[in-house]
Structures are given as C-alpha cells and as structure tokens.
Design an enzyme around this catalytic site. Structure first.
Site, PDB file in Angstrom:
ATOM      1  N   GLU B 228       0.862  -1.188   0.000  1.00  0.00           N
ATOM      2  CA  GLU B 228       0.000   0.000   0.000  1.00  0.00           C
ATOM      3  C   GLU B 228       0.897   1.236   0.000  1.00  0.00           C
ATOM      4  O   GLU B 228       2.061   1.158   0.407  1.00  0.00           O
ATOM      5  CB  GLU B 228      -0.817   0.088   1.308  1.00  0.00           C
ATOM      6  CG  GLU B 228      -1.786  -1.012   1.585  1.00  0.00           C
ATOM      7  CD  GLU B 228      -2.338  -0.876   3.023  1.00  0.00           C
ATOM      8  OE1 GLU B 228      -1.673  -1.359   3.950  1.00  0.00           O
ATOM      9  OE2 GLU B 228      -3.388  -0.248   3.192  1.00  0.00           O
ATOM     10  N   LYS B 230       2.335   4.561   1.542  1.00  0.00           N
ATOM     11  CA  LYS B 230       2.464   5.145   2.883  1.00  0.00           C
ATOM     12  C   LYS B 230       2.215   6.635   2.730  1.00  0.00           C
ATOM     13  O   LYS B 230       3.067   7.376   2.260  1.00  0.00           O
ATOM     14  CB  LYS B 230       3.876   4.875   3.428  1.00  0.00           C
ATOM     15  CG  LYS B 230       4.092   5.375   4.838  1.00  0.00           C
ATOM     16  CD  LYS B 230       5.482   5.011   5.314  1.00  0.00           C
ATOM     17  CE  LYS B 230       5.712   5.339   6.782  1.00  0.00           C
ATOM     18  NZ  LYS B 230       4.906   6.369   7.379  1.00  0.00           N
ATOM     19  N   ARG B 250      -2.214   8.736  16.794  1.00  0.00           N
ATOM     20  CA  ARG B 250      -1.525   7.464  16.992  1.00  0.00           C
ATOM     21  C   ARG B 250      -1.206   7.216  18.454  1.00  0.00           C
ATOM     22  O   ARG B 250      -1.104   6.096  18.919  1.00  0.00           O
ATOM     23  CB  ARG B 250      -0.227   7.500  16.175  1.00  0.00           C
ATOM     24  CG  ARG B 250       0.358   6.165  15.894  1.00  0.00           C
ATOM     25  CD  ARG B 250       1.687   6.346  15.230  1.00  0.00           C
ATOM     26  NE  ARG B 250       2.663   6.727  16.242  1.00  0.00           N
ATOM     27  CZ  ARG B 250       3.972   6.598  16.085  1.00  0.00           C
ATOM     28  NH1 ARG B 250       4.457   6.150  14.947  1.00  0.00           N
ATOM     29  NH2 ARG B 250       4.795   6.951  17.035  1.00  0.00           N
ATOM     30  N   GLU B 275      -5.194   6.886   7.656  1.00  0.00           N
ATOM     31  CA  GLU B 275      -4.363   8.073   7.541  1.00  0.00           C
ATOM     32  C   GLU B 275      -5.281   9.281   7.371  1.00  0.00           C
ATOM     33  O   GLU B 275      -6.151   9.276   6.506  1.00  0.00           O
ATOM     34  CB  GLU B 275      -3.453   7.938   6.312  1.00  0.00           C
ATOM     35  CG  GLU B 275      -2.311   8.918   6.282  1.00  0.00           C
ATOM     36  CD  GLU B 275      -1.094   8.446   7.095  1.00  0.00           C
ATOM     37  OE1 GLU B 275      -1.056   7.244   7.469  1.00  0.00           O
ATOM     38  OE2 GLU B 275      -0.211   9.259   7.352  1.00  0.00           O
TER      39      GLU B 275
END
Lengths: 332, 529
Positions: B228, B230, B250, B275
């Site tokens: 994937e 980033k 996070r 994200e």
C-alpha cells in the site's frame, strides 16, 4: 561619600569601601570576590576577612594590613573613626561604621538577618546614613528557613538513594553554612568535596567550625562510583552539569542559592533540585533593617535598587540609588 | 494538599523520565483515593473545569500589594502565578487552619461555592500555604500545570505499577474520568479492569518495522503480502459507537475537536485505522495543508470547506462491538472493503492494494513515491496473515520509505541534552545561506550520530562558543552537517520560510568549509519552487 569609577569613596578618610580596582586605601567588608580584590596599598578589615584574602592571594607582602575585631575602634586620621559591626553574611563579614564630625555612616556591605551557625549574627547599628545592598529587593524574595531546605535535600536522599546528589555551592560561606546545617539536622555521612572548596573549608575549621568528616572527590578512585550514591557531593555551581559531574553514577544536580526561589532560574541552571539558600537579606529583612537603623538617609548600592528605593519612599524614608557597577549578581 | 505540592515540585525539577515515573509511582502508591486520582488528572491535563479564574487571583493581589511593586516583581519572575505564590502577603486577620485540606476537599469546596465564596476560600488557603503549595494551588485551579510530563509517560507509569503493557491502560484510559477510582481499584488488585464496551475509547495501534532490504525482501511475494502507499498525513484511529465518534492520534490523543467535519460524517459502529489527510479541491493535499487543520482546536466553517478532512482507511480493529484483532489481515481487509462500500461516504476511502509481482515492482513503486512531491512517503508491505497486534511485532508489517532528502547545513546553536546526554551539547540548530550571505536556521536535530561523534561535536562546541542566550549556546559558523529529512514545508513561523520534517544528522562534514554548505535555494528547489 562619593561614587567613583573604582567604587564607593569616603572623602574624609581618603578611603574606598570594597573597591573593585586597586586603590591606596581600602576598607573591605568581607572576602567575596566582588568585594575583596587584590593590589590595594592599605587594607582595613576584620582578622577573618584578612585571613580569607590571604588564602585567596589578595594580599601581597607589601600590603599594609590592619585587622580590626568587631567593635574595635580605629583612628583613620583627620578625625575619622572606623569600626566594624558584624553583618551576618559569612565568616568575618562586617559593616563598616565611619564616624566623623558627629555623623555616623554605616556601609553594610552584604548582610543577612537569618540565623547562620557559621558566622556572627547581624548587629543593628543606629546611624545617620545607612548604605545597603538590594540583591533580593523584590517582594517575591522571602527566604524560607534553611532547616526546611535542608530537610528537602534529606528527603530526596531517602527517596532516591541510588542518585549522587551534587550540590552546587559558592566556595566561601554557602558551602560551610550548608554543611553545618546538615550536621545539625543529623546528617552523618562524610561530605565529598570538589578541590575548589577545600582551602576555605579548612580556614573555617581553623576558626573552630566543625563539619564532621569530609573527603576530596579527587582522592577516591574513579572506579568507585558507588561510593557517592545516595551521598552529598559539594562543588562550585558551574560544575554540577559539567564534565566534572560525569564521573558520578546517576548524578542529581542541585543548586543552593537565593535565586533558586524563581523556578525558571533553577531550570536554566538545569538543576533538578533547587535549595533556597541565601546569604543576603530578603525583602522583609531589607526593609526592616533600614527602618531599625533609624537612618535619615538610605543609600542603595546594587541589586533591585529601584524596587527598594520605591518601597522605602512609600514608607516616608529618604532613599537614594548609588548605582554601583561591578557587583556580580551570579556570585550570590 | 501538602503531598500534592511536594509531588509537583519533585516532578517539576526532575529531568529524566524514568525518575519522574519513580516519583509518581511512589506518590500513587502512598496516597489514598480520591486524592491520587485528582493528582493524576491535574498532571495528565484531564481536569475539565477551572477552580477559579485568573482574574480573581490578580484582583486579590491588587488589593494586597502595591501595584508598582507587583509589576516589578512579575516582570522579574516572568509569570503571574509564581509571583503571587512567592509574594502573597498574609491577611492581617488570617484564619489559621489546623491542617491544610486534602486535595479532593479543596476541589469539592471550590466547586460547591459561589463567586464570593470562592474568593474567601482562595484567600484562606493562600494565607495558610507555603510558596510551593500556593504555586501548586494556583496552577491546579487555573489548569496551567506544566511540569514536563507527557500523558504517555503518565500511562507508562500506571502500566508499570500493574506490570502490564501500556496498551491495557490505553484501552481504558479514554473511557475513564477523574478521580479514576475504578482504575486504582484494578491496579490495587481489588477489582477487574473497568469495562469500556459502551464507551468510545482509543485502542492501541499496530506499527511497522523499517524494512531490511537484504533479509526481508526475499520473503515477500504477492501471495503472502500486500503493498500500500504510505501516505504523508497523520495516522489516526476513527472510533465510533454509531452515535458518538472520536478521532484519536496514533498516541491516543483525542483530536476530534479539530475535525468535526469528519467525526460527524461517520455512521457505522466500529474502529478504523487509517491516515488522516485533507482534500483541497477534491485532491489529496500536502502535509502542510493538513497542518493548518491540526493547528486549529476549533476550525471555522470556511477552513473546513477549503480543507475538508479525509481518511484513507488501512485497517479495521473493531466492528459492531466485536474486536477484529485476532483475524488475519486478509479477512480484516475484506471486512473493511465491505464496510467502506456499504457506508458510502465521500470522506472515507480504502487504501488501494498496489499490484506487484516481484521485488523489482516494489522498487519501482518506491521510486514512484519519491516523485509525488512528498504526498507519499513510501510503500507499506504487510503480511496477509498478520493479526492486529499493538506495538511493533516482528515480520508483520514493513515500511519502506523513499530515500531522504540531504542538504549540507551549518551548525548555528547548540543546547545541552537531558538524561544520558546531560551536560553534553546534543541538540543542534542548523541553517542554510541566503542570497545576502546570511545564515538562516532551517531546523533542529538531536540524533543521527553515535555517542563517539556526540563527544567530538560537544568538544568542538566548547572550543567554538560565541554568545549565550539563556540555555542556548551560539557557536562559530564553521561546522557543516549533512542533514537528512523526509520532507520540507513552507513555514511562516521560521525566518528562513521553511520547516523540515524529521530532520536528523546524516554525516558530520568536518572536511567541508562552511561557505560551501547549501543555500536556501536548494531547499526551495526540493519543494519544486
């Protein structure tokens, strides 16, 4: 009395008080480096102060010394009498009392009113003109009793027994006062000491002060780091976070100073513990002392001059700023 | 109250995190409920109310002290609470207390009183307190405590007290409220872990290892792994009961307030890992764009319209109240795909599975990432059989970042480090030359060098000092660092106009003359300007 580039000048006796340059005739209130300098022709001071100056090589063979114990009157010529009254600042510290034509001026040098087992307490001398310092002249400076600060250090030693408590202290006065107070509070371990503190500590011992056992750090092998764990190591303030302190296991940098009352100051020094230990009068004591002397005129030499002048004037006293330069505030 | 004040003093003056943890542990073990819980709340910043207002303090002081002297004192100290704490003059008719009330009594008393009552109580306490106690009270009351202890360190301390992983604390933390009595009952072994099934909470995230090209690449096949992008946003967790939604960073910080547009758009029950980015004009924006939203605690409508929040979903941790952690990634991805498809929502899409057949394809993907102007940081490679495990399990997920940018910058200022590096100059500010031959700072770094190199740099700094500004030491502009960084952004806060992301010292160029270091144009060129 005049303010000259060399310092405070007393005209009738042709003498300077704590001049920061070499002069012909100097009256020295105490042995701290910003008051006692070398190279004077004639020096008047207490015997203890002379001894301190000698230890620090401020006196040369040709210097003409006059040692005056507290209360001993001395004729300076031209009708001027000088005597010293105790200032309670460090060993041998004195207020210079100058009498001339029926007027008495007291130059207090640095002084404090809090008790100190290593020196004679401050004596109030009634006078016409009182010359005071103003190092801690702000209402935020209210020094706590030293016993409370020492208890803080002892509490930390118990809570963090693996850490070496490195306490930064000025070599003359503060070091000895802290050691003595720790002994009185029951601390029985030997003190470990940076070499720079040795000679003045021995000098105090020569005057009958007993600090119990102490050893020089340099005399303990480098490998024996564990010796210092949970113990007190004393050194000059600059060393607490410097290379010198890297030899200790898990050091806890501590600074003992009047400035430590302000948290940010302690953080700037990267102190992990701040002990408020001051050899100067705090705000309340400065004002009280000025009042107790009964002086018509208060002259202020250095420090937070503006604040003290304002506060004294608010109380109806006559106060004047002398704006002496050259007094180093970091030396507190 | 005495113990609370002692605790704050001890924490405030301690530099090392480990020592702070020890101090806090001792306090929490020795102090009964509910005091310890209130102290915990004060330190971790979870108190939700002021006990009194700042202007009450100020007006009390003005009644008691000459305003000229107060101003002189405050200027000198630099801060109001501490000035008041130190200079507070006793009231002439001060009412003496036999003992200071406990922390919880203080809090309850302030909350129960009206405006005039609050004033009287504050005076009474200040009259009976020492300066550090007054400081503690004033900071507690106005929620202004800054003692250098992060929420993470506090949770770490709690985890160590119970000898569990920090994840366990994280999993309940956001559902608990002061004074945390259930939490302490569990830590003391007197109760079970509080049940948070109906509460929106943060669930600790899974992280990736940097890839080891030699060892790890041969392991990777299209049958066993997915790839994937980033993305260069911030990793978030979108946690929703269907009615209430929270967005956590996070590290578990609740950032829902900054992204109400996203929170309101969620209509499923579950926890998504993804994200967070913004989409100006329908296109994914840079980190710099996102920064504008991150900086706003309460964003205005126009900002939200200009920079709408968006999530690229990587994973699903919980669905309809059921944890998905124990399922392999392949199944979680299917579940995620279904969820995203059934709850059609323009603010969420799923991260794309990148097609590859061998490691050369992966290398090419990584090269492509380097050409996105910083939008994409590299490639993520994940084992399809991996379970969702908090922390950084081995051989599960890899990150393969594009090569960092490099620039030669000149050391300008240094600060001493903390902990192991205390007394060493270990934090460096460096700069690039502008057209006028002036050095302008572009960033700071405090790692990337070995302990040996640290000693050498430290030594160089000691020999090349110039001026000092408080704790900051200026040095001669002569030492060149090759600085590596992941991205650069335009920044109005920096005089140079740029800020670097994740800067570190790549190499020390003892050989390079400072005038041959890079110029600001080189940085502008990297940004494509």
């Amino acid at each position: 009395m005049q303010v000259r580039p060399q310092g405070l000048y007393y005209v009738p006796a042709d003498a300077y008080i704590d001049p920061h340059d070499a002069v012909g005739r100097a009256i020295i209130t105490h042995g701290h480096a910003d008051h006692a300098r070398d190279g004077h022709g004639e020096v008047f001071a207490t015997p203890e102060t002379l001894e301190i100056m000698r230890t620090r090589y401020y006196l040369k063979d040709e210097t003409q010394e006059t040692g005056l114990a507290y209360g001993t009157r001395h004729d300076l010529g031209n009708g001027v009498t000088l005597w010293f009254a105790s200032a309670g600042h460090i060993l041998g510290s004195a207020q210079a009392v100058l009498e001339y034509n029926g007027t008495r001026i007291v130059a207090a040098g640095d002084y404090k009113r809090h008790p100190d087992p290593t020196c004679t307490p401050f004596e109030v001398v009634p006078c016409d003109v009182f010359i005071t310092e103003a190092t801690f002249a702000l209402p935020v400076f209210q020094h706590p009793p030293l016993e409370a600060e020492v208890e803080k250090l002892l509490r930390s030693l118990r809570a963090l027994p693996h850490r070496t408590h490195i306490v930064g202290v000025y070599a003359l006065g503060k070091c000895q006062r802290l050691m003595k107070t720790l002994r009185l509070a029951g601390y029985e371990e030997p003190f470990y000491m940076h070499g720079a503190l040795k000679r003045l500590t021995e000098l105090y011992e020569g005057y009958g002060q007993d600090f119990g056992a102490w050893e020089l750090v340099s005399e303990i092998p480098r490998a024996d780091k564990h010796v210092f764990q949970g113990k007190i190591v004393l050194c000059p303030p600059a060393q607490i976070n410097d290379r010198w302190s890297r030899r200790f296991a898990d050091p806890l940098p501590t600074v003992a100073s009047g400035w430590m009352q302000i948290r940010a100051r302690a953080r700037q020094k990267r102190a992990e513990m701040a002990l408020v230990v001051s050899d100067h009068a705090d705000w309340g004591d400065l004002i009280r002392t000025c009042e107790e002397t009964g002086a018509d005129n208060i002259w202020i030499t250095h420090g937070r001059v503006e604040a003290l002048q304002y506060a004294l004037e608010q109380r109806g006293m006559k106060a004047k700023a002398l704006n002496l330069i050259g007094r180093d505030e970091s030396v507190e | 109250m005495e113990r609370f004040s002692d605790l704050l003093d001890d924490l405030y003056f301690t530099n090392s995190n480990l020592a702070k943890e020890m101090i806090l542990t001792q306090y929490l073990r020795a102090t009964p409920d509910p005091d310890r819980g209130w102290a915990l709340a004060a330190i971790s910043g979870t108190l939700s109310f002021d006990l009194f207002k700042r202007n009450v303090i100020k007006s009390l002081m003005m009644e008691r002290m000459d305003p000229v002297l107060f101003d002189m004192a405050r200027d000198y100290v630099g801060e109001m609470s501490e000035t008041v704490a130190l200079a507070w003059p006793q009231s002439p008719d001060a009412v003496r207390l036999n003992r200071l009330p406990d922390l919880h009594e203080v809090i309850a008393e302030f909350q129960a009183r009206d405006k005039a009552g609050i004033r009287d109580y504050l005076i009474n306490l200040l009259d009976n307190m020492s300066p550090p106690q007054r400081w503690a009270l004033l900071k507690l009351g106005t929620r202004g405590l800054r003692i250098g202890m992060s929420a993470r360190t506090v949770k770490q301390t709690l985890a160590k007290m119970k000898d569990v992983e920090i994840d366990i604390i994280e999993s309940v933390w956001h559902g608990l409220t002061p004074p945390y009595t259930e939490l302490f009952a569990w830590i003391d072994g007197k109760a079970d872990l509080p049940d948070m099934s109906d509460v929106v909470t943060f669930s600790p995230v899974m992280l990736a290892h940097p890839i080891d090209e030699e060892k790890d690449l041969p392991r990777i096949t299209p049958q066993t792994h997915i790839a994937e992008w980033k993305w260069d946003g911030i990793r978030v967790q979108v946690s929703s009961t269907g009615k209430e939604t929270k967005i956590f960073s996070r590290k578990g910080e609740d950032i829902s307030g900054s992204f109400p547009d996203l929170a309101q758009a969620i209509d499923f029950r579950g926890v998504i890992d993804g994200e967070l980015l913004v989409k100006p004009n329908g296109e994914i924006g840079s980190f710099n764009d996102l920064q504008q939203r991150l900086n706003k605690k309460k964003p205005g409508k126009s900002l939200m319209e200009k920079l709408p929040a968006h999530v690229i979903a990587y994973d699903i941790i919980e669905q309809d109240g059921v944890s998905q952690r124990a399922l392999p990634l392949s199944q979680r991805r299917s579940a995620l795909a279904e969820l995203v498809a059934t709850h059609e929502n323009e603010r969420i899409d799923m991260s794309e599975d990148l097609t590859f057949s061998d490691t050369d394809d992966l290398r090419n993907l990584r090269k492509q990432a380097a050409q996105t102007g910083g939008l994409i940081e590299g490639v993520m490679i994940k084992d399809l059989s991996s379970l969702y495990v908090s922390g950084r399990p081995k051989h599960a997920w890899y990150k393969w970042k594009r090569d960092p940018f490099l620039l030669d910058a000149v050391l300008m200022y240094a600060r001493r480090g903390t902990g192991k590096r205390s007394s060493f100059y270990s934090d460096y500010t460096f700069g690039l030359w502008n057209d006028e031959g002036e050095l302008l700072p572009i960033g700071k770094a405090y790692f990337g060098f070995t302990d040996e190199e640290l000693k050498e740099i430290d030594n160089w700094i000691r020999r090349n000092k110039t001026q000092r500004f408080g704790p900051v030491q200026e040095v001669k502009k002569e030492l060149v660092f090759e600085v590596a960084f992941d991205a650069a952004q335009i920044s109005k806060r920096h005089k140079s106009g740029f800020a670097l992301r994740f800067p570190r010292i790549h190499r020390i160029r003892w050989d390079k003359p400072a005038n041959e270091a890079d110029r600001l144009d080189a940085l502008a060129a990297l940004l494509g300007q």
